[in-house]
Design a protein around this motif. Sequence first.
Motif, PDB file in Angstrom:
ATOM      1  N   LEU A 136       0.863  -1.182   0.000  1.00  4.82           N
ATOM      2  CA  LEU A 136       0.000   0.000   0.000  1.00  4.82           C
ATOM      3  C   LEU A 136       0.900   1.232   0.000  1.00  4.82           C
ATOM      4  CD1 LEU A 136      -2.747   1.553   0.511  1.00  4.82           C
ATOM      5  CD2 LEU A 136      -2.141   1.444   2.932  1.00  4.82           C
ATOM      6  N   CYS A 137       0.747   2.086  -1.002  1.00  7.33           N
ATOM      7  CA  CYS A 137       1.500   3.346  -1.033  1.00  7.33           C
ATOM      8  C   CYS A 137       0.612   4.438  -0.443  1.00  7.33           C
ATOM      9  CB  CYS A 137       1.894   3.695  -2.467  1.00  7.33           C
ATOM     10  SG  CYS A 137       2.724   5.310  -2.567  1.00  7.33           S
ATOM     11  N   TYR A 138       1.115   5.127   0.555  1.00  4.07           N
ATOM     12  CA  TYR A 138       0.319   6.239   1.098  1.00  4.07           C
ATOM     13  C   TYR A 138       1.066   7.569   0.998  1.00  4.07           C
ATOM     14  CZ  TYR A 138       2.855   4.996   5.441  1.00  4.07           C
ATOM     15  OH  TYR A 138       3.817   4.710   6.378  1.00  4.07           O
ATOM     16  N   LEU A 139       1.785   7.710  -0.101  1.00  4.77           N
ATOM     17  CA  LEU A 139       2.437   8.990  -0.395  1.00  4.77           C
ATOM     18  C   LEU A 139       1.405  10.029  -0.848  1.00  4.77           C
ATOM     19  CD1 LEU A 139       4.865  10.828  -0.994  1.00  4.77           C
ATOM     20  CD2 LEU A 139       5.226   9.547  -3.109  1.00  4.77           C
ATOM     21  N   CYS A 140       0.436   9.558  -1.664  1.00  2.25           N
ATOM     22  CA  CYS A 140      -0.616  10.500  -2.052  1.00  2.25           C
ATOM     23  C   CYS A 140      -1.978   9.859  -1.824  1.00  2.25           C
ATOM     24  CB  CYS A 140      -0.438  10.984  -3.493  1.00  2.25           C
ATOM     25  SG  CYS A 140      -1.256  10.010  -4.771  1.00  2.25           S
ATOM     26  N   TYR A 141      -3.035  10.668  -2.019  1.00  4.83           N
ATOM     27  CA  TYR A 141      -4.376  10.206  -1.677  1.00  4.83           C
ATOM     28  C   TYR A 141      -4.947   9.176  -2.640  1.00  4.83           C
ATOM     29  CZ  TYR A 141      -4.677  13.271   2.300  1.00  4.83           C
ATOM     30  OH  TYR A 141      -4.455  13.860   3.519  1.00  4.83           O
ATOM     31  N   ARG A 142      -4.208   8.807  -3.683  1.00  2.00           N
ATOM     32  CA  ARG A 142      -4.647   7.668  -4.490  1.00  2.00           C
ATOM     33  C   ARG A 142      -4.601   6.398  -3.634  1.00  2.00           C
ATOM     34  NH1 ARG A 142      -7.029   9.165  -9.339  1.00  2.00           N
ATOM     35  NH2 ARG A 142      -5.783  10.687 -10.434  1.00  2.00           N
ATOM     36  N   ARG A 143      -3.664   6.383  -2.703  1.00  5.21           N
ATOM     37  CA  ARG A 143      -3.467   5.233  -1.808  1.00  5.21           C
ATOM     38  C   ARG A 143      -3.522   3.915  -2.596  1.00  5.21           C
ATOM     39  NH1 ARG A 143      -3.209   6.810   3.467  1.00  5.21           N
ATOM     40  NH2 ARG A 143      -4.192   8.771   3.984  1.00  5.21           N
ATOM     41  N   CYS A 144      -2.636   3.799  -3.562  1.00  4.26           N
ATOM     42  CA  CYS A 144      -2.625   2.621  -4.446  1.00  4.26           C
ATOM     43  C   CYS A 144      -2.265   1.349  -3.695  1.00  4.26           C
ATOM     44  CB  CYS A 144      -1.596   2.801  -5.559  1.00  4.26           C
ATOM     45  SG  CYS A 144      -1.898   4.194  -6.637  1.00  4.26           S
ATOM     46  N   VAL A 145      -3.040   0.305  -3.944  1.00  6.49           N
ATOM     47  CA  VAL A 145      -2.641  -1.045  -3.528  1.00  6.49           C
ATOM     48  C   VAL A 145      -2.005  -1.669  -4.767  1.00  6.49           C
ATOM     49  CG1 VAL A 145      -3.459  -3.321  -2.784  1.00  6.49           C
ATOM     50  CG2 VAL A 145      -4.447  -1.232  -1.791  1.00  6.49           C
ATOM     51  N   ILE A 146      -0.704  -1.989  -4.672  1.00  8.14           N
ATOM     52  CA  ILE A 146       0.055  -2.372  -5.865  1.00  8.14           C
ATOM     53  C   ILE A 146       0.497  -3.836  -5.758  1.00  8.14           C
ATOM     54  CG2 ILE A 146       1.993  -1.721  -7.373  1.00  8.14           C
ATOM     55  CD1 ILE A 146       2.058   0.999  -5.860  1.00  8.14           C
ATOM     56  N   PRO A 147       0.040  -4.686  -6.690  1.00 13.39           N
ATOM     57  CA  PRO A 147       0.484  -6.087  -6.675  1.00 13.39           C
ATOM     58  C   PRO A 147       1.959  -6.209  -7.073  1.00 13.39           C
ATOM     59  CG  PRO A 147      -1.491  -5.766  -8.034  1.00 13.39           C
ATOM     60  CD  PRO A 147      -0.938  -4.413  -7.737  1.00 13.39           C
ATOM     61  N   LEU A 193       3.083  -1.183 -11.167  1.00 15.61           N
ATOM     62  CA  LEU A 193       3.355   0.223 -10.850  1.00 15.61           C
ATOM     63  C   LEU A 193       2.114   0.875 -10.237  1.00 15.61           C
ATOM     64  CD1 LEU A 193       4.857   1.085 -14.339  1.00 15.61           C
ATOM     65  CD2 LEU A 193       6.181   1.067 -12.227  1.00 15.61           C
ATOM     66  N   GLY A 194       2.325   1.984  -9.523  1.00 14.08           N
ATOM     67  CA  GLY A 194       1.205   2.778  -9.029  1.00 14.08           C
ATOM     68  C   GLY A 194       0.622   3.635 -10.157  1.00 14.08           C
ATOM     69  N   VAL A 195      -0.448   4.327  -9.854  1.00 14.96           N
ATOM     70  CA  VAL A 195      -1.136   5.172 -10.853  1.00 14.96           C
ATOM     71  C   VAL A 195      -0.180   6.195 -11.477  1.00 14.96           C
ATOM     72  CG1 VAL A 195      -2.875   7.016 -11.044  1.00 14.96           C
ATOM     73  CG2 VAL A 195      -3.453   4.880  -9.898  1.00 14.96           C
ATOM     74  N   CYS A 196       0.805   6.652 -10.711  1.00 15.59           N
ATOM     75  CA  CYS A 196       1.745   7.677 -11.196  1.00 15.59           C
ATOM     76  C   CYS A 196       2.851   7.110 -12.082  1.00 15.59           C
ATOM     77  CB  CYS A 196       2.368   8.391  -9.999  1.00 15.59           C
ATOM     78  SG  CYS A 196       3.169   7.243  -8.854  1.00 15.59           S
ATOM     79  N   TYR A 197       2.940   5.794 -12.214  1.00 11.26           N
ATOM     80  CA  TYR A 197       3.982   5.098 -13.002  1.00 11.26           C
ATOM     81  C   TYR A 197       5.395   5.345 -12.490  1.00 11.26           C
ATOM     82  CZ  TYR A 197       0.173   4.925 -16.445  1.00 11.26           C
ATOM     83  OH  TYR A 197      -1.029   4.742 -17.068  1.00 11.26           O
ATOM     84  N   THR A 198       5.541   5.838 -11.281  1.00 11.51           N
ATOM     85  CA  THR A 198       6.892   6.145 -10.794  1.00 11.51           C
ATOM     86  C   THR A 198       7.294   5.287  -9.602  1.00 11.51           C
ATOM     87  OG1 THR A 198       6.149   7.854  -9.248  1.00 11.51           O
ATOM     88  CG2 THR A 198       6.653   8.572 -11.503  1.00 11.51           C
ATOM     89  N   ARG A 199       6.385   4.422  -9.153  1.00 13.03           N
ATOM     90  CA  ARG A 199       6.666   3.599  -7.971  1.00 13.03           C
ATOM     91  C   ARG A 199       6.277   2.156  -8.289  1.00 13.03           C
ATOM     92  NH1 ARG A 199       7.451   7.241  -4.028  1.00 13.03           N
ATOM     93  NH2 ARG A 199       6.627   6.239  -2.167  1.00 13.03           N
ATOM     94  N   LYS A 200       7.245   1.259  -8.034  1.00 14.80           N
ATOM     95  CA  LYS A 200       7.052  -0.119  -8.461  1.00 14.80           C
ATOM     96  C   LYS A 200       7.207  -1.091  -7.295  1.00 14.80           C
ATOM     97  CE  LYS A 200       8.395  -3.340 -12.054  1.00 14.80           C
ATOM     98  NZ  LYS A 200       9.150  -3.559 -13.277  1.00 14.80           N
ATOM     99  N   CYS A 219       3.030  11.852 -12.919  1.00  8.69           N
ATOM    100  CA  CYS A 219       2.086  12.648 -12.126  1.00  8.69           C
ATOM    101  C   CYS A 219       0.983  11.711 -11.630  1.00  8.69           C
ATOM    102  CB  CYS A 219       1.468  13.777 -12.949  1.00  8.69           C
ATOM    103  SG  CYS A 219       0.468  14.895 -11.925  1.00  8.69           S
ATOM    104  N   ASN A 220       0.396  12.073 -10.512  1.00  6.39           N
ATOM    105  CA  ASN A 220      -0.717  11.280  -9.985  1.00  6.39           C
ATOM    106  C   ASN A 220      -2.071  11.771 -10.510  1.00  6.39           C
ATOM    107  OD1 ASN A 220      -0.318  13.626  -8.576  1.00  6.39           O
ATOM    108  ND2 ASN A 220      -0.612  12.754  -6.555  1.00  6.39           N
ATOM    109  N   PHE A 221      -2.072  12.840 -11.317  1.00 10.74           N
ATOM    110  CA  PHE A 221      -3.287  13.334 -11.964  1.00 10.74           C
ATOM    111  C   PHE A 221      -3.192  13.078 -13.471  1.00 10.74           C
ATOM    112  CE2 PHE A 221      -4.865  16.901  -8.841  1.00 10.74           C
ATOM    113  CZ  PHE A 221      -4.951  15.972  -7.826  1.00 10.74           C
TER     114      PHE A 221
HETATM  115  S1  SF4 Z   1      -0.329   7.481  -7.394  1.00 14.80           S
HETATM  116 FE1  SF4 Z   1       1.816   7.039  -6.981  1.00 14.80          FE
HETATM  117  S2  SF4 Z   1       2.303   8.285  -5.189  1.00 14.80           S
HETATM  118 FE2  SF4 Z   1       0.085   8.160  -5.306  1.00 14.80          FE
HETATM  119  S3  SF4 Z   1      -0.452   6.419  -3.983  1.00 14.80           S
HETATM  120 FE3  SF4 Z   1      -0.278   5.653  -6.096  1.00 14.80          FE
HETATM  121  S4  SF4 Z   1       1.855   4.915  -6.220  1.00 14.80           S
HETATM  122 FE4  SF4 Z   1       1.722   6.240  -4.428  1.00 14.80          FE
END
Ligand code: SF4
Length: 353
Positions: free
Chosen positions: A21-32, A36-43, A87-89
């Motif tokens: 679970l990434c809680y850097l931003c409010y997307r709060r991605c759960v990443i298998p 990658l997360g929604v921002c494509y910068t975290r794996k 970007c997360n947007f």
């Molecule tokens: S969009 Fe990126 S920064 Fe935001 S929660 Fe997902 S992986 Fe983390």
Amino acid sequence: MLKNKFREAMLWKPLENKKVLCYLCYRRCVIPNGMLGVCYTRKNIEGKLYSIVYGKLTSMNIDPIEKKPLFHFHPGSEVMSISTVGCNFRCVFCCNWVLSQEKEVMGKSTTPEEVVKYTLSYGANGISYTYNEPTVFFEFAYDTAKLAKKQGLFNTFVTNGYMTVEAIDEIAPYLDAATVDFKASGDPWFHRKFMAVGDISPVFDTLLEMKRKGIFIEITDLIVPKYGDKMEYVKKLAKWVVENLGPETPFHLIRFFPSYMLTNLPSTPIETLEKAAKIAKEEGLQYVYIGNAPGHPLESTYCPSCGKIIIQRYGFEILKWNLTEDNRCKYCKAKINIKGVFKPKYRSWLSLF
Ligand code: SF4
Ligand code: SF4
């Protein structure tokens, strides 16, 4: 090993089956695992989260601080501006979409030490994390900001404000100022339709947390003709800023120009921006600006007490400075919300790459 190329991310936690679970931003991605997360910068690599854009800089420019825009923070300063991709947007009008929407990691490998060294050697006064959303290169921004602070430089974010309160708590000791960018004055329909953002309300929590931590804040609001120019939202946003951040908060109404997927619209009519500025002032905001309209009278700062021009600007340039050394109006001596000292020096904008 692939993972050794990346830096372990901050602000995540492991879940079952190697998910994170990434809680850097409010997307709060759960990443298998492997994704990658929604921002494509975290794996997620084998149940650990990594920043894959760490040190991959896509720009490194010296800019006037007014370009961020920060009009009330160290006016006249020069800042080293750095970015990565991501970007997360998903703003369909993003003017930096080539960087923000890029899915492949690219950029020149650079260390935080190098960024600080170049900033000092070019005589800039601080570092700005900008062009794409700094939240998505948080670890590099954090390491750089920490080093920069030790060297007497200031740090500023230009951000959509969607980072979590936990992220602000981490960066706050090193972050001096932030430009927090609204679009369409926070209209939820506009955010869903043109930005793929379901809920904008966390940005208000971000702003409150930044204020609590003493980070200097300026607000921008991009007014988009036809879809994102509803005056009731301008009024609502201005009212919120006055009540929660204070009437002295600088507020920039930004003119839209056609970009990325929204090229079928005209640029924002000046009259629309002027109408919005009138409403923002009626709500009590003392420093209301119109941006992206060089030569407009609302590029300048007027004393909220006597109404005289105290900082005259053209674009990003300061033409006249009518304040005392302790940032009071030269005419009526009213205290003006300016942080830092004016730096009247020759501008040397340049790009390192
Ligand atoms: S969009 Fe990126 S920064 Fe935001 S929660 Fe997902 S992986 Fe983390
Ligand atoms: S938040 Fe800013 S950088 Fe990200 S897509 Fe929107 S306009 Fe571009």
